[in-house]
Design a protein around this motif. Structure first.
Motif: not given
Length: 200
Positions: A75-78, A101-114, A161-169
């Motif tokens: 539950n990292f990033g809750c 596991s991760f908190a959803d919003i934190f998890y998404n924010n990680c991908f948006k920040n590299g 890992i989700d294919a789209f997120r992988k592509h973005c990273l």
């Protein structure tokens, strides 16, 4: 945003569960919208006592000063959705976080920040936590293309890992980058709109 493809780096162990975003970066460090300089507030209350004196903390140990991978608990990033949390981690050089596991919003924010967040079963995290406990020998390789983690002894763990997120990273594309990748189509649309709706 920097690309993420393959990372070989020291992994630091942080065996705590329910690390919330206020623990990652307390509220007094949220007065800026700059993404730099936030590392001084990273895990501030875990690193310092009430008088501001340094406490023993893994990222301050000489062996983990240059750690770029964090192996941590469930539950990292809750907590609150503050985007400063991934900013502070990135400013400190953390590019990958491994947890059950991760908190959803934190998890998404990680991908948006590299930052690459990897969720694994507890038993696999325990193995990597043990690897991370080796100090300067805690070198782990994370291969995003192959979706594999290789430990110090050569053992490998696969991750999903989700294919789209992988592509973005792998291509260093945040939300702005994704928009700019469609620059020609946007320009073409604007030109057509000028002709069809000159009053707009």
């Amino acid at each position: 945003m920097d690309k993420f493809d393959k990372l070989t780096a020291t992994a630091a162990p942080l065996p705590l569960v329910n690390i919330d975003t206020d623990m990652i970066i307390p509220k007094q460090f949220l007065k800026t919208i700059k993404r730099t300089g936030l590392s001084e507030g990273l895990f501030f209350e875990l690193r310092t006592d009430e008088d501001g004196n340094a406490k023993d903390f893994v990222l301050d140990e000489p062996a983990y000063k240059d750690a770029q991978i964090l192996v941590t608990g469930d539950n990292f990033g809750c907590g609150s959705s503050r985007e400063h949390a991934p900013w502070a981690l990135l400013d400190a050089g953390i590019r990958c976080i491994i947890a059950p596991s991760f908190a959803d919003i934190f998890y998404n924010n990680c991908f948006k920040n590299g930052i690459l967040p990897i969720a694994l079963p507890q038993e696999q995290v325990d193995l990597l936590m043990d690897d991370a406990g080796r100090g300067s020998n805690a070198v782990i390789t994370v291969d995003l293309e192959k979706q594999e983690i290789t430990g110090p002894d050569g053992g490998t763990i696969s991750f999903e890992i989700d294919a789209f997120r992988k592509h973005c990273l792998m291509n260093g594309l945040d939300d702005i980058g994704l928009t700019m990748a469609k620059g020609e189509k946007i320009d073409s649309f604007e030109e057509r709109r000028k002709l069809s709706q000159p009053w707009a």
